[in-house]
Enzyme design. Structure first.
Site, mmCIF file in Angstrom:
data_model
loop_
_atom_site.group_PDB
_atom_site.id
_atom_site.type_symbol
_atom_site.label_atom_id
_atom_site.label_comp_id
_atom_site.label_asym_id
_atom_site.label_seq_id
_atom_site.Cartn_x
_atom_site.Cartn_y
_atom_site.Cartn_z
ATOM 1 C CB SER A 172 -0.949 -0.052 1.206
ATOM 2 O OG SER A 172 -1.970 0.874 1.072
ATOM 3 C CG ASP A 340 -6.717 -3.707 -3.287
ATOM 4 O OD1 ASP A 340 -7.561 -2.803 -3.128
ATOM 5 O OD2 ASP A 340 -5.543 -3.634 -2.863
ATOM 6 C CG HIS A 370 -5.897 -2.209 0.301
ATOM 7 N ND1 HIS A 370 -4.917 -2.178 -0.663
ATOM 8 C CD2 HIS A 370 -5.445 -1.434 1.321
ATOM 9 C CE1 HIS A 370 -3.923 -1.407 -0.249
ATOM 10 N NE2 HIS A 370 -4.208 -0.960 0.953
HETATM 11 N N1 LIG Z 1 -5.217 -1.028 7.001
HETATM 12 C C1 LIG Z 1 -3.901 -0.629 6.632
HETATM 13 C C2 LIG Z 1 -3.792 -0.542 5.188
HETATM 14 C C3 LIG Z 1 -3.847 0.774 4.514
HETATM 15 O O1 LIG Z 1 -3.359 0.608 3.223
HETATM 16 C C4 LIG Z 1 -3.433 0.549 7.413
HETATM 17 O O2 LIG Z 1 -4.215 1.071 8.204
HETATM 18 O O3 LIG Z 1 -2.278 0.944 7.298
#
Ligand SMILES: N[C@@H](CCO)C(=O)O
Ligand SMILES: CC(=O)SCCNC(=O)CCNC(=O)[C@H](O)C(C)(C)COP(=O)(O)OP(=O)(O)OC[C@H]1O[C@@H](n2cnc3c(N)ncnc32)[C@H](O)[C@@H]1OP(=O)(O)O
Length: 390
Positions: A172, A340, A370
């Protein structure tokens, strides 16, 4: 782990716990998985402005070899911390199986480093940190881009004696940071793992992000960002997390898990005398996710990092995607979660296709969306072991 929003009030250049912030190399006496701090000096920012006396928080596991060639940088996602995995007996990290003795990032072989992003609230300089006038930066904290973060991290790498990473990897926003590293510093990244993110933030990703930042900004407690010492904009931050969390999970998962069920004995279709109604399970779930983040994250940092992610664009000032990526010399590992709906696998394919050479997209099979890059660590670890960290 509960993180106070004032935790980043680190006197300029000093570690809060009195550790020397500017050690040249990792002190071997520091146990694995201990947060350390380094002052990397001031930074001229890509969008203009100057951030003086920047502190970066980081953790390390394993031992750096004599020529500094065995280091792996693990980049965290939006609300992640430096705590990738447990150290000497402490609590679990967010990619627990990734690093450790015998793990893909084998700490008997590699020196694993994780750095809290510039603007964060897990020890690095961010909006809650103290500005030169002795007050929190708050509303005055400047826009930092992902390139500013990698520039800052490059200085930390210099200080640790790491001239070139064996690998930089993240998911991410962590993947965006890894990619930016490989493009900005091609001679310093030998392998690069870009998971669950594309080459730039799309209009839809920016749109979801804007809704989140506005949720915080419109909280009556936000006070333009100068809320430290007063009531915190918790409702806005929790709402931002709810919006984000919906995008982190698939429609299928939410439906399968919660359907139209009521939360416990709450009856969503019946109002009591005060007009309150009960919640659907999914509402309760999102309330929980929002309230949980509020306990560990600073709202201004959330805005700063969300806007940094909005800025993600490896092409900015570098021509077409192919031209921008032609600068890289790393071997790439690209992966995407099949379900995702925030960072679509097609964006990972677009990235892979534009990279020099023949680059595959590895599929992480997960029904949840995701967040699969965090929950399917077993699957991802096997892929990383074979394709990135062999
Ligand atoms: N749930 C994760 C993923 C965000 O891409 C976070 O809070 O960092
Ligand atoms: C502490 C730190 O240092 S965090 C920093 C590092 N963290 C990160 O980088 C990633 C941030 N973490 C995350 O994004 C998430 O925690 C993930 C993706 C890892 C979690 O994914 P999952 O394991 O699938 O958890 P899931 O989404 O099912 O949430 C479970 C929680 O929802 C709660 N829940 C489930 N159903 C309901 C419901 N109907 N009502 C209320 N709460 C509910 C569970 O009780 C559980 O609570 P808990 O987390 O307080 O134990």
């Amino acid at each position: 782990m509960t993180i106070s929003v004032t935790r980043t009030d680190v006197p300029d250049g000093q570690a809060p716990d009195g550790q020397a912030p500017d050690c040249e190399r990792r002190d071997s006496r520091v146990p694995d998985g201990t947060v350390q701090y380094i002052n990397i000096g001031g930074i001229e920012l890509e969008a203009g402005g100057f951030l003086p006396d920047v502190t970066l928080a980081y953790e390390t596991w394993g031992t750096l070899n004599a020529d500094g060639s065995n280091a792996i940088l693990v980049e965290h996602a939006l609300t992640g911390s430096t705590h990738v995995t447990r150290g000497d007996g402490d609590e679990e990290g967010w990619w627990e199986q990734l690093a450790g003795p015998g793990a893909p990032a084998d700490t008997d072989r590699f020196f694993v480093v994780s750095i809290n992003i510039l603007g964060g609230c897990y020890g690095s300089t961010g909006p809650a940190s103290t500005a030169p006038d002795g007050k929190p930066w708050g509303s005055r904290f400047p826009l930092v881009t992902l390139r500013d973060s990698t520039d800052a991290e490059a200085r930390l790498a210099d200080r640790l004696g790491i001239s070139s990473w064996f690998a930089v990897v993240g998911g991410s926003m962590g993947g965006a940071r890894a990619l930016e590293w490989a493009v900005s510093y091609p001679d310093r990244v030998r392998r690069c793992g870009v998971i669950s993110v594309g080459a730039s933030s799309t209009a839809e990703q920016i749109a979801f992000a804007q809704a989140q930042t506005l949720a915080i900004r419109q909280d009556p407690n936000f006070n333009g960002g100068d809320y430290y010492g007063g009531p915190l904009p918790e409702a806005g931050l929790a709402l931002a997390r709810r919006i984000a969390h919906i995008t982190y999970r698939s429609a299928h998962e939410l439906d399968f898990r919660f359907g139209r069920n009521a939360q416990d004995t709450e009856a969503p279709l019946q109002a009591d005398a005060l007009g309150d109604r009960g919640r659907y399970q999914v509402e309760s779930y999102l309330d929980h996710q929002g309230n949980k983040l509020v306990q560990r994250f600073d709202a201004n940092s959330y805005i700063a990092l969300t806007e940094a992610l909005m800025s993600h664009d490896v092409c900015r000032g570098r021509g077409t995607l192919k031209e921008a990526l032609a600068r890289t010399t790393a071997d790439f590992f690209i992966a995407a979660v099949d379900s995702d709906r925030l960072y679509f696998p097609s964006q990972s394919r677009e990235l892979a296709n534009a990279l020099p050479g023949d680059v595959d997209v590895h599929v992480i099979e997960a029904p949840i969306g995701h967040d699969g890059f965090l929950t399917e660590i077993g699957q991802l670890s096997a892929q990383l072991r074979e394709h990135l960290l062999a």
